[in-house]
Design a protein around this motif. Sequence first.
Motif, PDB file in Angstrom:
ATOM      1  N   MET A 153       0.841  -1.186   0.000  1.00  0.00           N
ATOM      2  CA  MET A 153       0.000   0.000   0.000  1.00  0.00           C
ATOM      3  C   MET A 153       0.881   1.242   0.000  1.00  0.00           C
ATOM      4  O   MET A 153       1.900   1.296   0.695  1.00  0.00           O
ATOM      5  N   LYS A 154       0.496   2.246  -0.774  1.00  0.00           N
ATOM      6  CA  LYS A 154       1.206   3.527  -0.781  1.00  0.00           C
ATOM      7  C   LYS A 154       0.453   4.501   0.120  1.00  0.00           C
ATOM      8  O   LYS A 154      -0.713   4.800  -0.123  1.00  0.00           O
ATOM      9  N   ILE A 155       1.128   4.973   1.156  1.00  0.00           N
ATOM     10  CA  ILE A 155       0.488   5.788   2.189  1.00  0.00           C
ATOM     11  C   ILE A 155       1.119   7.169   2.216  1.00  0.00           C
ATOM     12  O   ILE A 155       2.351   7.292   2.314  1.00  0.00           O
ATOM     13  N   LEU A 156       0.293   8.200   2.153  1.00  0.00           N
ATOM     14  CA  LEU A 156       0.742   9.569   2.360  1.00  0.00           C
ATOM     15  C   LEU A 156       0.561   9.886   3.834  1.00  0.00           C
ATOM     16  O   LEU A 156      -0.556   9.837   4.347  1.00  0.00           O
ATOM     17  N   LEU A 157       1.655  10.202   4.520  1.00  0.00           N
ATOM     18  CA  LEU A 157       1.611  10.444   5.960  1.00  0.00           C
ATOM     19  C   LEU A 157       1.943  11.903   6.238  1.00  0.00           C
ATOM     20  O   LEU A 157       3.098  12.321   6.116  1.00  0.00           O
ATOM     21  N   ILE A 158       0.933  12.679   6.590  1.00  0.00           N
ATOM     22  CA  ILE A 158       1.093  14.099   6.859  1.00  0.00           C
ATOM     23  C   ILE A 158       1.356  14.288   8.348  1.00  0.00           C
ATOM     24  O   ILE A 158       0.516  13.964   9.187  1.00  0.00           O
ATOM     25  N   GLY A 159       2.540  14.805   8.664  1.00  0.00           N
ATOM     26  CA  GLY A 159       2.980  14.884  10.055  1.00  0.00           C
ATOM     27  C   GLY A 159       3.824  13.684  10.410  1.00  0.00           C
ATOM     28  O   GLY A 159       3.624  13.050  11.449  1.00  0.00           O
ATOM     29  N   ALA A 160       4.794  13.380   9.558  1.00  0.00           N
ATOM     30  CA  ALA A 160       5.514  12.108   9.646  1.00  0.00           C
ATOM     31  C   ALA A 160       6.627  12.079  10.678  1.00  0.00           C
ATOM     32  O   ALA A 160       7.160  11.003  10.964  1.00  0.00           O
ATOM     33  N   GLY A 194       9.933  19.955   5.634  1.00  0.00           N
ATOM     34  CA  GLY A 194      10.677  19.076   4.742  1.00  0.00           C
ATOM     35  C   GLY A 194      11.831  18.375   5.440  1.00  0.00           C
ATOM     36  O   GLY A 194      12.765  17.894   4.793  1.00  0.00           O
ATOM     37  N   ALA A 195      11.765  18.285   6.758  1.00  0.00           N
ATOM     38  CA  ALA A 195      12.851  17.696   7.538  1.00  0.00           C
ATOM     39  C   ALA A 195      12.881  16.181   7.410  1.00  0.00           C
ATOM     40  O   ALA A 195      11.886  15.543   7.077  1.00  0.00           O
ATOM     41  N   GLU A 196      14.062  15.624   7.670  1.00  0.00           N
ATOM     42  CA  GLU A 196      14.266  14.173   7.750  1.00  0.00           C
ATOM     43  C   GLU A 196      13.794  13.445   6.500  1.00  0.00           C
ATOM     44  O   GLU A 196      13.195  12.365   6.576  1.00  0.00           O
ATOM     45  N   GLY A 197      14.049  14.036   5.346  1.00  0.00           N
ATOM     46  CA  GLY A 197      13.732  13.377   4.086  1.00  0.00           C
ATOM     47  C   GLY A 197      12.267  13.375   3.710  1.00  0.00           C
ATOM     48  O   GLY A 197      11.852  12.615   2.828  1.00  0.00           O
ATOM     49  N   THR A 198      11.462  14.213   4.349  1.00  0.00           N
ATOM     50  CA  THR A 198      10.038  14.281   4.023  1.00  0.00           C
ATOM     51  C   THR A 198       9.781  15.310   2.930  1.00  0.00           C
ATOM     52  O   THR A 198      10.602  16.195   2.687  1.00  0.00           O
ATOM     53  N   ALA A 199       8.632  15.194   2.287  1.00  0.00           N
ATOM     54  CA  ALA A 199       8.195  16.219   1.344  1.00  0.00           C
ATOM     55  C   ALA A 199       7.737  17.443   2.122  1.00  0.00           C
ATOM     56  O   ALA A 199       7.164  17.319   3.205  1.00  0.00           O
ATOM     57  N   ARG A 200       7.967  18.611   1.581  1.00  0.00           N
ATOM     58  CA  ARG A 200       7.602  19.849   2.265  1.00  0.00           C
ATOM     59  C   ARG A 200       6.287  20.376   1.703  1.00  0.00           C
ATOM     60  O   ARG A 200       6.142  20.550   0.489  1.00  0.00           O
ATOM     61  N   ALA A 201       5.332  20.626   2.574  1.00  0.00           N
ATOM     62  CA  ALA A 201       4.040  21.163   2.138  1.00  0.00           C
ATOM     63  C   ALA A 201       3.272  21.699   3.322  1.00  0.00           C
ATOM     64  O   ALA A 201       3.447  21.242   4.452  1.00  0.00           O
ATOM     65  N   GLU A 202       2.422  22.670   3.054  1.00  0.00           N
ATOM     66  CA  GLU A 202       1.435  23.140   4.020  1.00  0.00           C
ATOM     67  C   GLU A 202       0.174  22.307   3.831  1.00  0.00           C
ATOM     68  O   GLU A 202      -0.424  22.310   2.757  1.00  0.00           O
ATOM     69  N   ALA A 203      -0.209  21.592   4.862  1.00  0.00           N
ATOM     70  CA  ALA A 203      -1.351  20.687   4.726  1.00  0.00           C
ATOM     71  C   ALA A 203      -2.660  21.426   4.490  1.00  0.00           C
ATOM     72  O   ALA A 203      -3.635  20.828   4.022  1.00  0.00           O
TER      73      ALA A 203
END
Length: 207
Positions: free
Chosen positions: A1-8, A34-43
């Motif tokens: 499963m591909k999961i988008l995790l906002i607040g990872a 965008g820390a720790e290899g995450t994508a940067r975005a405003e949710a």
Amino acid sequence: MKILLIGATGMIGSRIAAEARRRGHEVTGVTRSGAEGTARAEASDAAAVAALAAGHDAAVLSVPPPRDGSETTGPLLAITRGVLDGLREAGVRRLIVVGGAGSLEVAPGVRLVDTPEFPEIYKNEALAAAEQLGVIRAEAGDLDWTFISPAAVIQPGERTGVFRLGGDQLLTDGEGNSTISAEDYAVALVDELEKGNAVQRRITVAY
């Protein structure tokens, strides 16, 4: 499963990411920085959420109400609605929200947040999370959402895989305590992602 995790990268979000990857799922982490290899975005930006969510099977929203300032409800609801709209645009129906415990009932019609013993310092956050649940129930009928409230106390601990699930009522043990480790909360959340037993309702997890 591909999961988008906002607040990872938060206390709970990081454990959800670890649990999902442990089971072989692909996780796209999202943070404001965008820390720790995450994508940067405003949710709260629906277009940004849609762009990131495209091609995913499910999304997890693990963003607590802000603690720095008196205004907690507005920012949390803006994030919630941004995620709902972004998932619609991307065609992703499945959403799990990491909720709060304050809206759980301790007696018929009496929420935990409304009891005299509830810590004043956490009250604004709890009320914001309760309103978030109300918004999801009222506005997300077209999505396959699940809102998962933890026990009254959630903190780092051991992954046991042994816990209880409930509905809208606070779960307590024989001594009246209501606790769950963040690790076991993550187990319950990924279980729900995989099984889909609580679509369009709120559940809670505790020992």
